[in-house]
Design a protein around this motif. Structure first.
Motif, PDB file in Angstrom:
ATOM      1  N   MET B 200       0.835  -1.086  -0.201  1.00 23.45           N
ATOM      2  CA  MET B 200       0.308   0.035  -0.005  1.00 23.45           C
ATOM      3  C   MET B 200       0.925   1.458   0.091  1.00 23.45           C
ATOM      4  O   MET B 200       0.550   2.486  -0.730  1.00 23.45           O
ATOM      5  CB  MET B 200      -1.090   0.262   1.503  1.00 23.45           C
ATOM      6  N   ARG B 201       1.867   1.263   0.793  1.00 18.62           N
ATOM      7  CA  ARG B 201       3.330   2.577   0.688  1.00 18.62           C
ATOM      8  C   ARG B 201       2.944   3.063  -1.003  1.00 18.62           C
ATOM      9  O   ARG B 201       3.620   3.514  -1.249  1.00 18.62           O
ATOM     10  CB  ARG B 201       4.434   2.367   1.874  1.00 18.62           C
ATOM     11  N   ILE B 202       3.116   1.620  -1.691  1.00 17.74           N
ATOM     12  CA  ILE B 202       3.764   1.475  -3.050  1.00 17.74           C
ATOM     13  C   ILE B 202       3.063   2.085  -3.778  1.00 17.74           C
ATOM     14  O   ILE B 202       2.814   3.429  -4.549  1.00 17.74           O
ATOM     15  CB  ILE B 202       4.551   0.291  -4.044  1.00 17.74           C
ATOM     16  N   SER B 203       1.440   1.912  -3.782  1.00 15.90           N
ATOM     17  CA  SER B 203       0.319   1.672  -4.535  1.00 15.90           C
ATOM     18  C   SER B 203      -0.061   3.807  -4.465  1.00 15.90           C
ATOM     19  O   SER B 203      -0.384   4.109  -4.922  1.00 15.90           O
ATOM     20  CB  SER B 203      -0.709   1.160  -4.814  1.00 15.90           C
ATOM     21  N   TYR B 204       0.307   3.965  -2.650  1.00 18.44           N
ATOM     22  CA  TYR B 204       0.288   5.531  -2.284  1.00 18.44           C
ATOM     23  C   TYR B 204       0.999   6.555  -2.750  1.00 18.44           C
ATOM     24  O   TYR B 204       0.489   7.210  -3.997  1.00 18.44           O
ATOM     25  CB  TYR B 204       0.643   5.766  -0.953  1.00 18.44           C
ATOM     26  N   ASN B 205       2.501   6.156  -3.517  1.00 15.08           N
ATOM     27  CA  ASN B 205       3.510   6.737  -4.134  1.00 15.08           C
ATOM     28  C   ASN B 205       3.101   6.451  -5.221  1.00 15.08           C
ATOM     29  O   ASN B 205       3.124   7.472  -6.564  1.00 15.08           O
ATOM     30  CB  ASN B 205       4.796   6.348  -3.635  1.00 15.08           C
ATOM     31  N   LEU B 206       2.775   5.464  -5.814  1.00 18.11           N
ATOM     32  CA  LEU B 206       2.061   5.462  -7.420  1.00 18.11           C
ATOM     33  C   LEU B 206       1.025   6.642  -7.876  1.00 18.11           C
ATOM     34  O   LEU B 206       0.914   7.339  -8.710  1.00 18.11           O
ATOM     35  CB  LEU B 206       1.805   4.049  -7.700  1.00 18.11           C
ATOM     36  N   ARG B 207      -0.411   6.404  -6.736  1.00 15.20           N
ATOM     37  CA  ARG B 207      -0.667   7.961  -6.863  1.00 15.20           C
ATOM     38  C   ARG B 207      -0.309   8.890  -7.120  1.00 15.20           C
ATOM     39  O   ARG B 207      -0.700   9.913  -8.161  1.00 15.20           O
ATOM     40  CB  ARG B 207      -2.257   7.694  -6.038  1.00 15.20           C
ATOM     41  N   VAL B 208       0.374   9.476  -6.307  1.00 18.68           N
ATOM     42  CA  VAL B 208       1.030  11.013  -5.870  1.00 18.68           C
ATOM     43  C   VAL B 208       1.931  11.692  -7.205  1.00 18.68           C
ATOM     44  O   VAL B 208       2.314  11.742  -7.411  1.00 18.68           O
ATOM     45  CB  VAL B 208       1.891  10.830  -4.357  1.00 18.68           C
ATOM     46  N   LYS B 209       2.623   9.771  -7.224  1.00 22.06           N
ATOM     47  CA  LYS B 209       3.373  10.667  -8.050  1.00 22.06           C
ATOM     48  C   LYS B 209       2.924  10.441  -9.948  1.00 22.06           C
ATOM     49  O   LYS B 209       2.448  11.525 -10.663  1.00 22.06           O
ATOM     50  CB  LYS B 209       4.279   9.457  -9.012  1.00 22.06           C
ATOM     51  N   GLU B 210       1.174   9.637  -9.569  1.00 24.06           N
ATOM     52  CA  GLU B 210       1.095   9.775 -11.415  1.00 24.06           C
ATOM     53  C   GLU B 210      -0.276  11.571 -11.176  1.00 24.06           C
ATOM     54  O   GLU B 210      -0.488  12.058 -12.393  1.00 24.06           O
ATOM     55  CB  GLU B 210      -0.804   9.193 -10.925  1.00 24.06           C
ATOM     56  N   GLU B 211      -0.612  11.843  -9.847  1.00 25.32           N
ATOM     57  CA  GLU B 211      -1.234  12.894  -9.646  1.00 25.32           C
ATOM     58  C   GLU B 211      -0.385  14.207 -10.671  1.00 25.32           C
ATOM     59  O   GLU B 211      -0.180  15.406 -10.964  1.00 25.32           O
ATOM     60  CB  GLU B 211      -1.518  12.769  -8.870  1.00 25.32           C
ATOM     61  N   SER B 212       0.647  14.086  -9.531  1.00 26.69           N
ATOM     62  CA  SER B 212       2.035  14.780 -10.003  1.00 26.69           C
ATOM     63  C   SER B 212       1.671  15.187 -11.514  1.00 26.69           C
ATOM     64  O   SER B 212       2.355  16.277 -11.745  1.00 26.69           O
ATOM     65  CB  SER B 212       2.852  15.112  -9.165  1.00 26.69           C
ATOM     66  N   THR B 213       2.295  14.283 -11.931  1.00 35.25           N
ATOM     67  CA  THR B 213       2.846  13.753 -13.597  1.00 35.25           C
ATOM     68  C   THR B 213       1.672  14.468 -14.459  1.00 35.25           C
ATOM     69  O   THR B 213       1.464  15.435 -15.069  1.00 35.25           O
ATOM     70  CB  THR B 213       2.644  12.815 -14.185  1.00 35.25           C
ATOM     71  N   GLY B 214       0.323  14.374 -13.616  1.00 30.52           N
ATOM     72  CA  GLY B 214      -0.996  14.602 -14.311  1.00 30.52           C
ATOM     73  C   GLY B 214      -1.191  16.295 -14.048  1.00 30.52           C
ATOM     74  O   GLY B 214      -1.076  16.896 -15.100  1.00 30.52           O
ATOM     75  N   GLN B 215      -0.717  16.597 -13.164  1.00 28.21           N
ATOM     76  CA  GLN B 215      -0.523  18.376 -13.322  1.00 28.21           C
ATOM     77  C   GLN B 215       0.318  19.375 -13.773  1.00 28.21           C
ATOM     78  O   GLN B 215       0.264  20.077 -14.148  1.00 28.21           O
ATOM     79  CB  GLN B 215      -0.116  18.958 -11.094  1.00 28.21           C
ATOM     80  N   LYS B 216       1.130  18.570 -13.855  1.00 28.17           N
ATOM     81  CA  LYS B 216       2.787  19.113 -14.795  1.00 28.17           C
ATOM     82  C   LYS B 216       1.867  19.429 -16.052  1.00 28.17           C
ATOM     83  O   LYS B 216       2.099  19.934 -17.146  1.00 28.17           O
ATOM     84  CB  LYS B 216       3.348  18.851 -15.002  1.00 28.17           C
ATOM     85  N   LYS B 217       1.214  17.894 -16.810  1.00 30.59           N
ATOM     86  CA  LYS B 217       0.672  18.491 -18.297  1.00 30.59           C
ATOM     87  C   LYS B 217      -0.304  19.162 -18.598  1.00 30.59           C
ATOM     88  O   LYS B 217      -0.438  20.272 -19.182  1.00 30.59           O
ATOM     89  CB  LYS B 217       0.303  16.806 -18.508  1.00 30.59           C
ATOM     90  N   ASN B 218      -0.742  19.252 -17.361  1.00 36.08           N
ATOM     91  CA  ASN B 218      -2.662  20.230 -17.568  1.00 36.08           C
ATOM     92  C   ASN B 218      -1.874  21.994 -17.800  1.00 36.08           C
ATOM     93  O   ASN B 218      -2.683  22.283 -18.357  1.00 36.08           O
ATOM     94  CB  ASN B 218      -3.031  20.263 -16.360  1.00 36.08           C
ATOM     95  N   ARG B 219      -0.032  22.171 -16.636  1.00 39.39           N
ATOM     96  CA  ARG B 219      -0.202  23.152 -16.721  1.00 39.39           C
ATOM     97  C   ARG B 219       0.671  23.580 -17.848  1.00 39.39           C
ATOM     98  O   ARG B 219       0.630  24.736 -18.264  1.00 39.39           O
ATOM     99  CB  ARG B 219       0.921  22.934 -15.779  1.00 39.39           C
ATOM    100  N   LYS B 220       0.832  22.546 -18.647  1.00 42.23           N
ATOM    101  CA  LYS B 220       1.556  22.884 -20.259  1.00 42.23           C
ATOM    102  C   LYS B 220       0.751  24.059 -21.316  1.00 42.23           C
ATOM    103  O   LYS B 220      -0.770  22.994 -20.872  1.00 42.23           O
ATOM    104  CB  LYS B 220       2.389  21.695 -20.803  1.00 42.23           C
TER     105      LYS B 220
END
Lengths: 220, 220
Positions: B200-220
């Motif tokens: 679950m610590r992995i899935s938590y970190n995957l979720r956080v990573k995905e969201e931050s990547t998503g946010q970066k994409k949205n900002r472009k």
């Protein structure tokens, strides 16, 4: 899910434990629980629980307690458990087999997509219906399937090579059981389970306990 | 070993990792190492290393570094690794077998004294030369042998019963792999390895990573 970026690692580390205990309560048919009762169940203070859960907007109502199923679901979302993950296992030895046989992982969304081993004799043997594949087939498999997590259960020296290969193939996360710290780029998540270190925490505590018992005896 | 009672849990938790890295350095033939080099090897700051090791009287000499073998030996003593421990394994499934087959544990003084399983079909089968015994034989075995640590690798519901029995027989420490927190008296050491929580610590970190990547994409 407010204020998530400011949550400390300590809180994050406790969330899976909340998730597990809330699951146990659901199994027992408990629908609503006060922070006081939850604190008894989990053996932490009620104020700790209130503090922890306040990070996520609370979920509780004063004098009314927490809705167990809802709280568990919300914590599950924070932990990313509302998604499915594709997991592969590298190494079909006892530990790899134990992971592959652990059906609880699938219940929380971690689906075993493949098992790989370098031993040609294991190729084609099945673990819970999943055929063991050759390590040679790994790069191609990773190209075709979007694997999220690779569990490494091979010995230390092989583990480093395997990790390099996984990183090259663009793996997102590694669940490392090898007795070493893997060197991977920052964007790759590594979660290590170091069983030897866990045992050493026991021997440390046994030594401390023995010494304090010895001191008490001496004082008599 | 001075000032040990004031050592924080955080430092204690790091000691097994020092022990492992120093072992790796010894294998590589490194006899002496500066805190700077050790810090690169372990991926922590040099000041953290100096602080941690100062808790134990230092071991290092300014401008001269640490003697790798000596430092490892002293940390080993703190971790109680200068003694041998008798370990039994409850549950001869894949996980129990994996633990029994892990020869590294014996190298650090954890000797497998017995393996127990409730499945009558497994009785008498051997794992690395050690015969699997019936759970019925456990109380008698514990009476005759001074067992220090019992590893519990059976499913959750059975684990609680087993733990109660071990506590009654006077076990010192339990290494718990079951997906639950065991209720034992304070004098019994429990070290749990919760694999689901690690995932679950992995899935938590995957979720956080995905969201931050998503946010970066949205900002472009």
């Amino acid at each position: 899910m407010p204020e998530q970026n400011t949550i400390s690692n300590a809180v994050i580390k406790r969330l899976p434990r909340y998730y597990r205990h809330l699951g146990e309560l659901m199994e027992q048919g408990v629908e609503r629980i006060s922070s006081g009762e939850l604190s008894k169940h989990m053996n932490v203070t009620a104020s700790q629980i209130r503090q922890d859960l306040n990070h996520f907007g609370g979920f509780g109502q004063q004098g009314y307690g927490y809705n167990v199923a809802f709280l568990r679901q919300e914590i599950g979302k924070i932990l990313g458990l509302d998604k499915q993950y594709k997991v592969i296992i590298i190494g079909a030895g006892n530990l790899g087999r134990a992971l592959a046989n652990y059906t609880n992982f699938e219940k929380t969304g971690f689906m075993i997509a493949g098992i790989f081993d370098s031993n040609p004799e294991l190729k084609g043997t099945k673990i819970r219906g999943i055929g063991v594949q050759s390590m040679k087939d790994l790069p191609d498999f990773l190209l075709k399937q979007k694997v999220d997590i690779a569990a490494i259960t091979v010995p230390r020296d092989a583990a480093r090579e395997v990790a390099d290969e996984l990183v090259k193939s663009g793996i997102s996360a590694i669940w490392n059981f090898a007795h070493t710290d893997l060197q991977v780029p920052d964007h790759v998540i590594v979660e290590s389970v170091h069983l030897s270190e866990s045992l050493m925490r026991i021997s440390y505590n046994l030594r401390v306990k023995e010494e304090s018992t010895g001191q008490k005896k001496n004082r008599k």
